[in-house]
Each structure stands twice: as C-alpha cells, then as structure tokens.
Design an enzyme around this catalytic site. Structure first.
Site, mmCIF file in Angstrom:
data_model
loop_
_atom_site.group_PDB
_atom_site.id
_atom_site.type_symbol
_atom_site.label_atom_id
_atom_site.label_comp_id
_atom_site.label_asym_id
_atom_site.label_seq_id
_atom_site.Cartn_x
_atom_site.Cartn_y
_atom_site.Cartn_z
ATOM 1 N N ARG A 48 0.843 -1.195 0.000
ATOM 2 C CA ARG A 48 0.000 0.000 0.000
ATOM 3 C C ARG A 48 0.884 1.253 0.000
ATOM 4 N NH1 ARG A 48 -1.464 1.445 4.663
ATOM 5 N NH2 ARG A 48 -2.396 -0.504 5.355
ATOM 6 N N TYR A 101 -17.408 16.663 -14.689
ATOM 7 C CA TYR A 101 -17.737 15.239 -14.733
ATOM 8 C C TYR A 101 -18.784 14.962 -13.632
ATOM 9 C CZ TYR A 101 -17.133 10.225 -14.103
ATOM 10 O OH TYR A 101 -17.354 8.888 -13.975
ATOM 11 N N ASP A 173 -8.457 18.961 -13.918
ATOM 12 C CA ASP A 173 -8.745 17.597 -14.352
ATOM 13 C C ASP A 173 -8.467 17.564 -15.859
ATOM 14 O OD1 ASP A 173 -9.958 15.289 -15.343
ATOM 15 O OD2 ASP A 173 -11.607 15.349 -13.901
ATOM 16 N N LYS A 198 -9.460 6.449 -18.700
ATOM 17 C CA LYS A 198 -9.842 6.923 -20.028
ATOM 18 C C LYS A 198 -8.649 6.807 -20.985
ATOM 19 C CE LYS A 198 -13.462 7.659 -17.592
ATOM 20 N NZ LYS A 198 -13.800 8.956 -16.998
HETATM 21 C C1 LIG Z 1 -14.180 9.365 -15.675
HETATM 22 C C2 LIG Z 1 -13.800 10.702 -15.202
HETATM 23 C C3 LIG Z 1 -13.503 10.927 -13.852
HETATM 24 C C4 LIG Z 1 -13.610 9.856 -12.797
HETATM 25 O O1 LIG Z 1 -12.679 8.844 -12.984
HETATM 26 P P1 LIG Z 1 -12.940 7.291 -12.583
HETATM 27 O O2 LIG Z 1 -11.672 6.650 -13.034
HETATM 28 O O3 LIG Z 1 -14.153 6.842 -13.315
HETATM 29 O O4 LIG Z 1 -13.118 7.277 -11.107
HETATM 30 C C5 LIG Z 1 -13.125 12.198 -13.485
HETATM 31 N N1 LIG Z 1 -13.040 13.194 -14.378
HETATM 32 C C6 LIG Z 1 -13.327 13.017 -15.678
HETATM 33 C C7 LIG Z 1 -13.235 14.164 -16.623
HETATM 34 C C8 LIG Z 1 -13.723 11.768 -16.141
HETATM 35 O O5 LIG Z 1 -14.024 11.605 -17.432
#
Ligand SMILES: *Cc1c(COP(=O)(O)O)cnc(C)c1O
Length: 381
Positions: A48, A101, A173, A198
């Site tokens: 961890r 998001y 983000d 993604k």
């Molecule tokens: C999918 C997404 C998230 C969240 O990520 P997870 O891996 O699904 O927890 C946050 N910000 C954006 C822009 C996303 O597309």
C-alpha cells in the site's frame, strides 16, 4: 526524450531490473522482508505504501505531464477524494467549474460537503466569474478544460494567475486532453488530475487515477494520504496502465483525426442541430483552445433534431458505436448524458449549463473512420 519515447520507456528502462526485463514485472508481493527491524532505506515495506510496479507507473505518469511527482490511485474519483482530503479542512471553500464530470460533482456535493467543505459552481469560461466567487475561505479552484460533456474551455493560465496571487491551489482535471494535448502545470496550475481509466489506459479494461504536481508540499501531503487512506491501484492495474500508455501518442493522433472527420460530417448533417468539438471553427472558444491545447481530442457532443424518443431511437440503432458510459478507449462509445453520465446532477443544474435531453456525447475511437460515419448516418437516417 520526446513524448512518444517517454510514453514507452520511462519507468521501464530495460536492463535496470535485476533480470534485464524489458517490461516491468507485476510485483504481487504485499510485503517485503528486511534485514533488521530498522526502516529499510530505499527498500519496500508494504505494497500500500509503495510497490515496484506502481513506482514504474508513477515515474511514467510524471514524465508525461513533465511534473516532478506523480501518484497513482485506484480510480479517478479515488484520486480526487484523496487530493481534497489531503489539502483541505473543515470550513474551506472550493470554487469549481459548473460543468464537471458528473461523478466529481456528486463527490463534492453529496460526500465531501458532509465534512464541512463548501463548493461554489461558476461558469469558468469567464475568468472573472471565478474571481468573483473567491472569498477569504477559498483554498482551491477546480477546473476541467474542456469540460464534460459540453467541451467548454476555461483560460487555465489566467485563472491560475489570479489563484496564485490569493495563495489558492488550482487543480485541473486533464482527463479529456490527456498529457499529449495539454499540460496544465506549464500553464500555471498547481495540480493535474487524470482519470487514467480513459485515454491513459486507453482500452476500457482498467480503472485508475493519477495526481501530478511539482509542488513539494502538496506532493508530501497527498503521498501521505495515498498510504493513509489506501485507495491504491493493484500491481496488475499498474501493469495494464503502463502497457496502455505506451501507445498514447499514436492513439491520440488517430482519435483526433477521426473525431475531426466525424465532427465535420455531423455538422453538415440535416438531422443534427449543432456539434460541439474544440477542433471546429464553430466552437465559441476555438481561439482559446488553440492557445492552450496542442490538439482537440477525441470527444465531441451534438444535439439531435427531434424529441427525446427520437434521440433514444437513434442511440438504439448505432452498431459500431457501443451505447456505454466512459470514453478514451480504442473503441467508439456513445451515450446520453442527461440519463447516463450526468443523471446524478440535479435536473435544474443540468439544464442551467446546457445538458439538454437532445444532447449526445461520443467518444470517437480509432476504428476506420468511414465505418464510424456510416454507422452514425444509418442510425440518424
Ligand atoms: C471518468 C472521469 C472521472 C472519474 O474517474 P474514474 O476513473 O471513473 O473514477 C473524473 N473526471 C473526468 C473528466 C472523467 O471523465
């Protein structure tokens, strides 16, 4: 090294591992033996806290955003929650883009707000809207650019400048652009966050999150909580991300080429009201986008002519596109934000920002683009 080279090699320099592995092994051991009871210097203790496969991933992530540090998490939301819990405390205030998001908005308004944190959502396309929302208690500005699903763009440099004057941390983000098309730290942001699920992973087969920063204090706090909270990725997740990231440069180039062709095609289609894609000259912030991004990515949104049931019928009829949430994988996905990814956003807030019932979001994959266009045409027809 240039981007495409780093994406393949950093963290996996061949010959450095004991057996000369060209690819980093999946280190499954959860604990590591030591010589004496003293803390092992530079060695591993417990997975961890640190794990060799995760270390390789974190080196690669930092190299791609050109940050001093990167930390990997079990998902994008795990990264977000750990980041906020590491840097803020009761009474602190966050100014956030109002088109985030859906899961981020839910984390803020339904979970983190229970811990005495306040969130104000503003249309950050105008930097002055962010300035106006700043109070003495504001400790963080949270941006996405382009946003999800409306692909709104905010001026990261202008907002970061104001934030740093007030000693406020700017978080971006950067999931939609990936480190290939945009590097917010170079534009003045303090922290970059990715849902590695993604584009970084790129194959819709692993969840992951990442936090990059060159600020030592921020890194130390988040690293402490990466271990203290424990929302870390498994060694196998780290391996899949390392493997996926090797092709990030070639994938992003093809995503963008295909998305541009699809966007232009839809823009001329009689069954489409409007197309939102940062690469189109018709995008209201085309010029700002060109200034801070080196490309326009693979996600586009469009409004279909007709009623909600027409839109639903269209979505049932696509064949090459899968009707599914998420984005950034090699395969094309399509979804209906109002009933899927953004269903957790209150209806009034959704309509306020422009997520109508007719809005469809597509993540354009790297298939042959003529098959994608034929698929959309067939379903729209
Ligand atoms: C999918 C997404 C998230 C969240 O990520 P997870 O891996 O699904 O927890 C946050 N910000 C954006 C822009 C996303 O597309």
């Amino acid at each position: 090294m240039k981007f495409a080279t780093k994406a393949i090699h950093v963290g996996e320099e061949s010959g450095l591992a004991s057996n000369g592995d060209v690819v980093v092994p999946i280190h499954l051991s959860t604990t590591f033996a030591r010589r004496g009871v003293e803390k092992p210097r530079g060695g591993y203790e417990y997975s961890r806290t640190a794990n060799p496969t995760r270390d390789a991933l974190e080196l690669r992530l930092a190299a791609l955003e050109e940050s001093k540090h990167a930390l990997a998490f079990a998902s994008g939301l795990a990264a977000e929650a750990t980041l906020v819990l590491s840097l803020l405390r009761k009474g602190d205030h966050v100014v956030a883009f109002d088109d985030l998001y859906g899961g981020t908005r839910r984390l803020f308004s339904q979970t983190l707000s229970n811990f005495g944190l306040d969130f104000t959502y503003v249309d950050a396309r105008e930097a002055r809207n962010v300035n106006r929302a700043i109070s003495k208690r504001t400790k963080m500005i949270w941006l996405e650019s382009p946003t999800n699903p409306l692909l709104k763009i905010c001026d990261i440099r202008a907002i970061s400048e104001v934030a740093s004057r007030h000693q406020i941390i700017t978080v971006v983000d950067n999931t939609f652009m990936s480190p290939f098309f945009q590097n917010p730290l170079q534009l003045g942001a303090d922290v970059v966050l990715h849902s590695a699920t993604k584009y970084l992973g790129g194959h819709s087969d692993v969840l992951g999150g990442a936090i990059m920063t060159s600020n030592e204090e921020i890194h130390t706090k988040v690293k402490f909580n990466q271990n203290a909270i424990g929302a870390v990725p498994s060694p196998f997740d780290c391996f899949l991300l390392l493997r996926g990231m090797k092709t990030l440069a070639v994938r992003m180039e093809r995503h963008q080429l295909n998305a541009m062709r699809v966007a232009e095609h839809l823009e001329a289609h009689p069954a489409v009201v409007r197309v939102i894609y940062p690469g189109l000259k018709s995008h209201p912030q085309y010029v700002l986008g060109k200034k801070q991004m080196s490309g326009s990515g693979g996600v586009l949104s469009f409004e279909v002519k007709g009623t909600l049931s027409d839109v639903k019928r269209f979505l049932r009829r696509v064949k090459v596109f899968s009707l599914a949430e998420s984005l950034g994988g090699v395969e094309s996905l399509i979804e209906h934000p109002a009933s899927m990814t953004h269903a957790s956003v209150p209806e009034k807030a959704r309509e306020g920002v422009g997520i109508t019932d007719r809005l469809v979001r597509a993540s354009v994959g790297i298939e042959d683009v003529s098959d994608l266009i034929e698929d959309l045409d067939g379903a729209l027809g």
